[in-house]
Design an enzyme around this catalytic site. Structure first.
Site, PDB file in Angstrom:
ATOM      1  N   GLY A  58       0.834  -1.198   0.000  1.00 57.99           N
ATOM      2  CA  GLY A  58       0.000   0.000   0.000  1.00 57.99           C
ATOM      3  C   GLY A  58       0.861   1.236   0.000  1.00 57.99           C
ATOM      4  CG  MET A  72       5.641   2.462   6.003  1.00 54.05           C
ATOM      5  SD  MET A  72       4.423   2.286   7.340  1.00 54.05           S
ATOM      6  CE  MET A  72       5.346   2.990   8.718  1.00 54.05           C
ATOM      7  CG  ASN A 104       9.029   4.113   5.663  1.00 55.68           C
ATOM      8  OD1 ASN A 104       8.801   3.353   6.580  1.00 55.68           O
ATOM      9  ND2 ASN A 104       8.844   3.781   4.396  1.00 55.68           N
ATOM     10  CD  GLU A 148       0.878   6.748   3.956  1.00 54.29           C
ATOM     11  OE1 GLU A 148       1.558   6.721   4.996  1.00 54.29           O
ATOM     12  OE2 GLU A 148      -0.065   5.957   3.746  1.00 54.29           O
ATOM     13  CG  HIS A 187       1.131   8.891   9.134  1.00 49.98           C
ATOM     14  ND1 HIS A 187       0.521   8.642  10.340  1.00 49.98           N
ATOM     15  CD2 HIS A 187       0.481   8.112   8.218  1.00 49.98           C
ATOM     16  CE1 HIS A 187      -0.446   7.752  10.163  1.00 49.98           C
ATOM     17  NE2 HIS A 187      -0.499   7.418   8.888  1.00 49.98           N
TER      18      HIS A 187
END
Length: 813
Positions: free
Chosen positions: A262, A264, A266, A297, A300
């Site tokens: 999907g 992520m 990081n 993302e 985040h």
């Protein structure tokens, strides 16, 4: 060394009570992956033991094939003495310590550090959430032991390497290049990353950003780059201003990979599945989805990386906020535009669907161990949590909410957060009792049902009583026009509605609350017959969402739903709303309809699609072309399919879907599939062709497709849903017969539980499942080796049972 377990919340709390970690210095030697399956790690950890009562004991996490060396404070320890499964025992401890661990690892399959191969080229990449950094290097693998990470990576000379920070130097060492990266800000282990391979790289000329993808996608990367860069730059500015604190990285890179399941978050190095690098003109819905993932993302970097949940019971503090922030930012940046209402409605549907399953749970709940954490990555944690946050924003006001977030980030930057910390930060900016609000909406499960009793004009609340502000509009006339509207405060079981009855009383018509709405019988009939006449896009959205909810609960027949969709297609102008309508039509005519009636309903939808196509604009024509891949059947419908396939500029994904439809109907075969593949420059065209072959209406083709799906390495994550949809054709029920049970039996026997869970989630045979399939899924859920797979099978059984109930709904006379 075997991976023999996980980590409990109690163990993690006990360890973090006595340990603090300052820094990691990690060296990864990836040269062995060029022609093999192993890599080596060297982990140097600076930490302190702060326990009382004399020397103490603890452990560090590590999953490896071999532990080669362990050195604690310059003392060489015997690996045979300290290795205990996937832990290295450390002691005696007291004060500051330096630990060095060298190990050899096997490349993972989506967990830890993995290896992908494309056209002979090798690409290495990491995926550490929630508990898989330990598969790449020794670490204290829990979210509240944050530290800085400095990586050095040894790779072949022609590889490019990306990590959380921009590289500080690249040095040649014989036939190896050593990439060195400076220390990161304090991060949880799961937010670190290393990606390496002979990437094609595009650099922004306006910001420290790069995009990386496999070389075979160089053209697609170049053509998509500016749109991705532009949104990334604007979003960073927006989030920094909104959250009151700058992004603390020195670069922001996107790495696109073929096997990433999907995306992520990081830190500064977001990884994606590379299907989002569109190889032809994307639809409006594709653009919307990619933008929302990018914004999710990126948010985040604050929600999760800057302030990290203490433990996995706080996962929603990352994921719910990221979903909320993505939709909020998309509206602020003009990405969603008039489709803001559609996007929020779709997320609300996703949340409500999950809330009706037996596995539903509070947004914020205790998570006793990693196994439970794995099962917590679901629509409740993501979508429902975001819906709750939108309600909170509406209650306290957007500025007050953002003021509270700025305080939260300022107080806890570089550390950890929790629900009490968040509510404490927001509480000074509102008179609402956030403790009570949290208890009702975040810490209790389930969704309320709001049912209108038309004779008494009373709204009845089912479930745990919660406060709702629900907008209610009345409509009448031809075409339908708004008569009255109110915002009604609901607190108890029964609330009077101070409106006059009307042909349509539309509950939640401004999308202001989170609940299942149940209108009166006359309103339902009006929506089916004339819902397409509603002029307001939010009201149209609510009408569609109401119809879908009634379908899911078996209160409205699929034939009625198809009648509604067919009429609404003719008047809908928004491409994302149009896509939502065609998706509802496919749901209704597929798994929610008994097999004997599917052909007639598909034909009705196809007739409406063809009629609408002629006057549609180019954007909406793409949506309708996709719909033909679900509905086209005979005559002018198939003529239109042939005409579309003759167009050179038709996006290739839509071409494949139309071609697959013809194969499923036995109007195309191997020669046409081979010709389509030969004309498709996409390096993944092989898998699109495989999906088309899976639709072939013969037993040998179905057996071959099932083998391909279930034999490791299986079907790539990016095409799994496409492949499964082609295999489980709604109108091939008799042909597929025993294969759903075969699918389940083979799935549960697989050794890779993460792959099995992915198959159960995205390839379940809903279109051809029956009560036997649901019963077998429940039986196998009881013997599944991991909690997340057991939960997925139970959920899919619930959905399959719901389909059976809906198929029995009364058909219109």
């Amino acid at each position: 060394m075997l991976d023999d377990g996980g980590l409990t919340a109690a163990e993690a709390a006990a360890r973090s009570a006595v340990l603090s970690v300052r820094s990691y210095d990690i060296t990864l030697d990836l040269t062995g992956l060029a022609d093999g399956e192993t890599f080596c790690s060297r982990s140097v950890v600076e930490f302190s033991y702060d326990g009382t009562g004399g020397p103490g004991l603890s452990w560090i996490d590590l999953v490896a094939d071999e532990v080669e060396q362990v050195v604690l404070d310059d003392v060489l320890l015997d690996p045979d003495e300290v290795v205990r499964g996937d832990r290295l025992r450390l002691g005696p401890l007291g004060g500051r310590h330096r630990l060095e661990v060298r190990a050899r690892h096997h490349a993972g399959a989506g967990r830890g550090l993995s290896k992908s191969v494309d056209d002979g080229a090798v690409y290495a990449w990491t995926q550490f959430q929630p508990f898989d950094a330990r598969r790449a290097f020794a670490c204290f693998d829990q979210p509240d032991l944050k530290a800085t990470f400095a990586f050095a990576v040894r790779v072949p000379l022609d590889w490019h390497c990306v990590s959380n920070c921009r590289e500080s130097q690249v040095v040649e060492d014989g036939d190896v290049a050593v990439w060195t990266f400076p220390p990161t800000p304090a991060l949880p282990t799961y937010a670190t990353a290393v990606c390496a391979g002979p990437f094609h790289v595009v650099r922004s000329s306006r910001a420290p950003m790069t995009l990386c993808a496999r070389r075979s996608l160089a053209t697609a990367l170049e053509s998509n780059a500016e749109e991705i860069f532009d949104l990334s730059r604007r979003a960073l500015v927006l989030f920094e201003d909104a959250f009151g604190i700058a992004f603390d990285g020195d670069s922001y890179d996107h790495v696109f990979l073929p096997d990433q399941p999907g995306a992520m978050e990081n830190h500064g190095c977001v990884t994606w599945n590379d299907q989002v690098l569109y190889r032809s003109e994307p639809t409006a819905e594709q653009r919307r989805r990619r933008a929302l993932v990018l914004l999710h993302e990126m948010s985040h970097m604050w929600f999760g990386n800057l302030v990290t949940p203490q433990w996995w019971d706080g996962l929603w503090l990352s994921e719910s906020f990221a979903d909320w922030a993505a939709l909020w930012a998309a509206a602020q940046l003009g990405v969603l535009d008039s489709r803001w209402s559609v996007a929020t409605a779709l997320e609300k549907e996703r949340a409500a669907d999950a809330d009706l399953l037996g596995s539903t749970h509070p947004v914020s709940r205790p998570v006793p161990d990693i196994a439970a954490a794995e099962a917590n990555f679901d629509a409740i944690t993501y979508a429902k949590g975001a819906c709750m946050l939108r309600q909170l924003v509406a209650l306290v006001g957007e500025e007050a909410f953002l003021d509270g977030l700025r305080k939260y980030f300022a107080q806890h930057a570089g550390a950890n957060g929790s629900l009490p910390m968040l509510t404490a930060a927001i509480q000074p900016f509102t008179a609402i009792d956030l403790t009570t609000w949290s208890r009702l909406w975040l810490e209790s499960s389930g969704i309320n049902t709001l049912t209108l009793e038309i004779d008494s004009m009373v709204l009845v609340q089912g479930g745990l009583p919660r406060p709702h502000t629900i907008s209610i509009g009345t409509y009448g006339g031809a075409p339908l026009a708004e008569l009255e509207r109110i915002d009604l405060e609901v607190t108890g079981e029964r609330t009077e509605v101070p409106l006059r009855p009307a042909p349509l009383v539309l509950l939640d018509d401004r999308d202001t609350t989170y609940a299942i709405v149940r209108p009166d019988a006359q309103s339902i009939n009006t929506i089916v017959a004339a819902g397409a006449e509603l002029r307001d896009p939010i009201a149209r959205n609510t009408a569609r969402r109401t119809v879908r909810g009634l379908l899911l609960d078996g209160l409205l027949s699929s034939a009625d739903v198809v009648e509604y969709v067919a009429s609404a297609l003719a008047t809908e102008t928004d491409p994302v709303q149009l896509k939502a309508l065609t998706t509802l039509g496919a749901e209704a005519a597929g798994p929610y309809t008994a097999p004997a009636h599917r052909e007639a309903l598909e034909r009705k939808l196809a007739t409406a699609t063809v009629a609408t196509f002629a006057q549609a604009d180019p954007t909406n024509r793409l949506v309708l072309a996709e719909a033909l891949a679900d509905f086209a059947d005979t005559g002018d419908q198939l003529q239109l399919v042939d005409a579309l396939l003759a167009e050179r500029d038709l996006p290739q994904p839509i071409r494949w879907r139309l071609r697959t439809r013809l194969v499923a109907l036995d109007f195309a075969g191997p020669d046409q599939i081979d010709a389509e593949q030969a004309n498709d420059p996409d390096p993944d065209a092989t898998w699109q062709a495989a999906a088309a072959r899976a639709a072939t209406p013969t037993a040998p083709a179905k057996d071959a497709a099932l083998d391909l799906l279930l034999t490791p390495p299986g079907v790539p994550a990016a095409v799994l849903r496409t492949f499964a949809a082609a295999l489980w054709q709604p109108r091939q029920t008799d042909l597929l017969a025993e294969r759903p049970t075969q699918f389940l039996e083979r799935l549960i026997e697989a050794t890779d539980w993460s792959a099995s869970n992915r198959l159960a989630r995205y390839a379940f045979p809903f279109a051809v499942a029956d009560s036997t399939t649901a019963a077998r899924a429940r039986e196998l859920a009881k013997v599944a080796r991991v909690q997340v797979l057991s939960q997925t099978l139970e959920d899919q059984a619930d959905l399959a049972t719901r389909h059976q109930v809906s198929r029995a709904a009364p058909r219109p006379s």
